[in-house]
Design a protein around this motif. Structure first.
Motif, PDB file in Angstrom:
ATOM      1  N   SER A 101      -2.915   0.634  -4.361  1.00 51.32           N
ATOM      2  CA  SER A 101      -3.437   1.810  -3.678  1.00 51.32           C
ATOM      3  C   SER A 101      -4.887   2.073  -4.046  1.00 51.32           C
ATOM      4  CB  SER A 101      -2.578   3.027  -4.060  1.00 51.32           C
ATOM      5  OG  SER A 101      -3.101   4.217  -3.523  1.00 51.32           O
ATOM      6  N   LEU A 123      -1.149   8.224  -8.394  1.00 53.69           N
ATOM      7  CA  LEU A 123      -0.180   7.319  -7.788  1.00 53.69           C
ATOM      8  C   LEU A 123       1.146   7.364  -8.543  1.00 53.69           C
ATOM      9  CD1 LEU A 123       0.340   5.122  -5.646  1.00 53.69           C
ATOM     10  CD2 LEU A 123      -0.512   3.441  -7.305  1.00 53.69           C
ATOM     11  N   ARG A 179      -5.657   5.165  -4.481  1.00 51.48           N
ATOM     12  CA  ARG A 179      -5.520   6.366  -5.297  1.00 51.48           C
ATOM     13  C   ARG A 179      -5.730   6.052  -6.776  1.00 51.48           C
ATOM     14  NH1 ARG A 179      -2.787  11.028  -3.319  1.00 51.48           N
ATOM     15  NH2 ARG A 179      -1.960  10.821  -1.217  1.00 51.48           N
ATOM     16  N   ASP A 217       0.856  -1.176   0.000  1.00 53.31           N
ATOM     17  CA  ASP A 217       0.000   0.000   0.000  1.00 53.31           C
ATOM     18  C   ASP A 217       0.900   1.235   0.000  1.00 53.31           C
ATOM     19  OD1 ASP A 217      -2.306   1.633   0.326  1.00 53.31           O
ATOM     20  OD2 ASP A 217      -2.024   1.612   2.497  1.00 53.31           O
ATOM     21  N   PHE A 218       0.328   2.391  -0.334  1.00 53.01           N
ATOM     22  CA  PHE A 218       1.121   3.618  -0.415  1.00 53.01           C
ATOM     23  C   PHE A 218       0.940   4.468   0.844  1.00 53.01           C
ATOM     24  CE2 PHE A 218       1.544   8.085  -1.947  1.00 53.01           C
ATOM     25  CZ  PHE A 218       2.897   8.053  -2.250  1.00 53.01           C
ATOM     26  N   ASP A 219      -0.204   5.144   0.969  1.00 51.45           N
ATOM     27  CA  ASP A 219      -0.449   6.039   2.105  1.00 51.45           C
ATOM     28  C   ASP A 219      -0.532   5.243   3.402  1.00 51.45           C
ATOM     29  OD1 ASP A 219      -1.064   8.784   0.785  1.00 51.45           O
ATOM     30  OD2 ASP A 219      -2.276   7.368  -0.344  1.00 51.45           O
TER      31      ASP A 219
END
Length: 266
Positions: free
Chosen positions: A71, A78, A73, A32-34
């Motif tokens: 993500s 992204l 997003r 995952d990103f955030d």
């Protein structure tokens, strides 16, 4: 789902064992990103991967590890925010969009929505715009295949009212409702991070998957893992993951253990 006990030290041991076992290669590292690679920000545009994360992902890519960001997003956002190596698979909108990063940019974009899906997306956007109107700290984000109500900056009572109404809109329109931290997303295609990770596993030919995420939507990906895979929960909350770390800094530290073992520097 239960609260996992093993923490960063046990995770480091598991990653060391994984890297030392050639029978478990190739490895897909899906993140995952955030909240996982990038600390959460009140302004999502300010989210960036930790500098040490940029370095360790390059090391892992150079050592043959397959990389993917998974993500919620939109894909173009992204790609703009993520400082990841060429060859990384980017999964946006919880799996509705997927592409590979090349020296020339993204290699592919998702199939366009059908007319019916496009109409549903427009209707959802219009109705959610009415939901957020006049509510301080609440806003709508439009993605290629979904619309999202964000409430991170709202007072708790205001946030709950907005999220409840967003769920009602989703049910009325027959949209796929995905809930995360301070968000309700209404998608017009039936996807989640679990189906996305399964697809990327097949595309990359990975034998083992390591997945890390911090949000409720990441539980779909964790549920799709197989025996021998490693699931990592970032932060608090119930989870299907085997291991837990407190924050993105700990994620990066774990990835450094993996990179050191693979490259023989540990």
């Amino acid at each position: 789902m239960s609260e996992p006990c093993p923490g960063p030290s046990e995770l480091a041991d598991a990653l060391t064992a994984l890297a030392a076992d050639p029978g478990r290669a190739p490895v897909l590292l899906a993140l995952d990103f955030d909240g996982t690679l990038a600390p959460l920000q009140d302004d999502p545009e300010q989210s960036r991967i930790l500098p040490a994360g940029v370095v360790v992902l390059r090391r892992l890519a150079g050592a043959g590890v397959r990389l993917a960001l998974v993500s919620g997003r939109g894909l173009t956002t992204l790609a703009r925010l993520a400082e990841v190596p060429v060859g990384t698979v980017l999964v946006g909108s919880h799996g509705a969009e997927r592409a590979r990063l090349t020296p020339a940019g993204l290699t592919s974009l998702p199939d366009p929505l059908t007319p019916a899906q496009a109409d549903r997306l427009a209707t959802a956007g219009a109705q959610l715009a009415r939901v957020v109107r006049g509510r301080e700290g609440v806003w709508v984000e439009t993605k290629p295949a979904a619309v999202v109500v964000h409430t991170r900056l709202a007072a708790p009572d205001v946030a709950e009212q907005a999220l409840t109404q967003a769920r009602t809109v989703g049910a009325r329109l027959g949209a796929h409702v995905l809930e995360g931290k301070d968000v309700v997303e209404l998608a017009v295609v039936d996807v989640d991070k679990g189906t996305a990770v399964t697809a990327v596993r097949a595309e990359t030919g990975a034998t083992t998957v390591v997945y890390a995420g911090d949000d409720r939507t990441d539980e779909h990906a964790l549920a799709a893992l197989r025996p021998g895979d490693l699931g990592i929960k970032v932060g608090a909350g119930q989870t299907r993951a085997t291991f837990r770390v407190p924050d993105p800094q700990a994620v990066v530290a774990a990835l450094e253990v993996l990179a050191d073992t693979i490259t023989g520097t540990r």
